[in-house]
Design an enzyme around this catalytic site. Structure first.
Site, PDB file in Angstrom:
ATOM      1  N   CYS A  73      30.386 -40.643  17.142  1.00 15.03           N
ATOM      2  CA  CYS A  73      29.003 -40.599  16.474  1.00 15.03           C
ATOM      3  C   CYS A  73      28.651 -39.482  16.150  1.00 15.03           C
ATOM      4  CB  CYS A  73      27.786 -41.325  17.493  1.00 15.03           C
ATOM      5  SG  CYS A  73      27.751 -40.165  18.935  1.00 15.03           S
TER       6      CYS A  73
ATOM      7  N   ASN B 236      27.613 -37.260  19.994  1.00 15.98           N
ATOM      8  CA  ASN B 236      28.365 -37.659  21.342  1.00 15.98           C
ATOM      9  C   ASN B 236      27.520 -37.385  22.435  1.00 15.98           C
ATOM     10  OD1 ASN B 236      30.908 -36.241  23.114  1.00 15.98           O
ATOM     11  ND2 ASN B 236      30.718 -38.466  22.514  1.00 15.98           N
TER      12      ASN B 236
ATOM     13  N   CYS C 241      24.364 -40.191  22.826  1.00 16.16           N
ATOM     14  CA  CYS C 241      23.799 -41.443  22.664  1.00 16.16           C
ATOM     15  C   CYS C 241      24.874 -42.661  22.671  1.00 16.16           C
ATOM     16  CB  CYS C 241      22.553 -41.520  21.740  1.00 16.16           C
ATOM     17  SG  CYS C 241      21.479 -40.180  21.886  1.00 16.16           S
ATOM     18  N   ARG C 242      25.160 -42.854  21.316  1.00 11.32           N
ATOM     19  CA  ARG C 242      25.870 -44.065  21.080  1.00 11.32           C
ATOM     20  C   ARG C 242      27.387 -44.065  21.611  1.00 11.32           C
ATOM     21  NH1 ARG C 242      24.543 -43.873  14.640  1.00 11.32           N
ATOM     22  NH2 ARG C 242      24.964 -41.599  15.341  1.00 11.32           N
ATOM     23  N   SER C 243      28.141 -42.798  21.108  1.00 16.15           N
ATOM     24  CA  SER C 243      29.733 -42.905  21.392  1.00 16.15           C
ATOM     25  C   SER C 243      29.902 -42.849  22.835  1.00 16.15           C
ATOM     26  CB  SER C 243      30.317 -42.018  20.636  1.00 16.15           C
ATOM     27  OG  SER C 243      29.988 -40.544  20.747  1.00 16.15           O
TER      28      SER C 243
ATOM     29  N   ASP D 202      20.911 -45.141  15.275  1.00 12.64           N
ATOM     30  CA  ASP D 202      20.817 -43.894  15.888  1.00 12.64           C
ATOM     31  C   ASP D 202      19.791 -44.026  16.944  1.00 12.64           C
ATOM     32  OD1 ASP D 202      20.839 -41.559  17.260  1.00 12.64           O
ATOM     33  OD2 ASP D 202      21.540 -40.358  15.397  1.00 12.64           O
TER      34      ASP D 202
HETATM   35  P1  4NP Z   1      24.291 -39.914  18.880  1.00 13.91           P
HETATM   36  O1  4NP Z   1      22.821 -39.412  18.677  1.00 13.91           O
HETATM   37  O2  4NP Z   1      24.979 -39.337  17.547  1.00 13.91           O
HETATM   38  O3  4NP Z   1      24.256 -41.200  18.904  1.00 13.91           O
HETATM   39  O4  4NP Z   1      24.820 -38.949  19.999  1.00 13.91           O
HETATM   40  C1  4NP Z   1      22.127 -38.188  18.316  1.00 13.91           C
HETATM   41  C2  4NP Z   1      22.123 -37.146  19.222  1.00 13.91           C
HETATM   42  C3  4NP Z   1      21.716 -35.892  18.756  1.00 13.91           C
HETATM   43  C4  4NP Z   1      21.177 -35.780  17.483  1.00 13.91           C
HETATM   44  C5  4NP Z   1      21.411 -36.632  16.425  1.00 13.91           C
HETATM   45  C6  4NP Z   1      21.836 -37.939  16.936  1.00 13.91           C
HETATM   46  N1  4NP Z   1      20.676 -34.638  17.102  1.00 13.91           N
HETATM   47  O5  4NP Z   1      20.194 -34.426  16.033  1.00 13.91           O
HETATM   48  O6  4NP Z   1      20.784 -33.540  18.133  1.00 13.91           O
END
Ligand code: 4NP
Length: 147
Positions: A3, A6, A8-10, A119
């Site tokens: 993702c 790294n 939240c989702r992955s 997201d």
């Molecule tokens: P992820 O979510 O891609 O599912 O881990 C996010 C985590 C952090 C951010 C964006 C998306 N960020 O902008 O910091």
């Protein structure tokens, strides 16, 4: 499992798939990474950890890392959460990119529909539960077809 951050989702996708791999007694290596470096070394988001724990999955020990082009050599398959991740993986991988190894993870559960895993970072706890359910269905399909 890839993702953006790294966190939240992955990490959730990694935890869910590893759990099923262990249940099935398969010998698969499962890992996750982010296309960005914002959260390298950080533990998963507390709500990803909470939702995983509700389903008996412990992701608290994962530490964020950035996707590297060599991941195309280390792994047979790379599941990305959304189309932006797909484009970013392609950019990072350069000549290591192999189209046959990459897919949007929801194409496992909704073939050829090119759906994105939303997201949950900008939303509420509900979003993490929705993402869990989407990833759980996709991982069931991945386990079933054995790749
Ligand atoms: P992820 O979510 O891609 O599912 O881990 C996010 C985590 C952090 C951010 C964006 C998306 N960020 O902008 O910091």
């Amino acid at each position: 499992m890839v993702c953006l951050g790294n966190i939240c989702r992955s990490p959730l996708a990694e935890g869910i798939l590893r759990h099923k791999v262990e249940e099935e007694g398969l010998n698969w290596m499962v890992d996750s990474a982010g296309t960005a470096n914002y959260h390298v070394g950080e533990f998963p988001h507390r709500l990803s950890q909470k939702v995983a724990k509700l389903h008996g999955i412990n992701i608290s020990q994962h530490k964020g890392r950035q996707f590297v082009k060599e991941d195309f050599e280390r792994f047979d398959f790379i599941y990305v959460m959304d189309e932006e991740n797909y484009a970013d993986v392609k950019t990072i991988a350069k000549n290591y990119f192999n189209e046959k190894k990459v897919d949007l993870i929801l194409n496992a559960s909704f073939p050829n529909q090119n759906k994105n895993v939303p997201d949950p970072w900008y939303g509420t706890e509900e979003g993490y539960h929705i993402v869990y359910n989407m990833l759980n269905e996709a991982c069931k399909a991945i386990i079933k077809r054995k790749w």
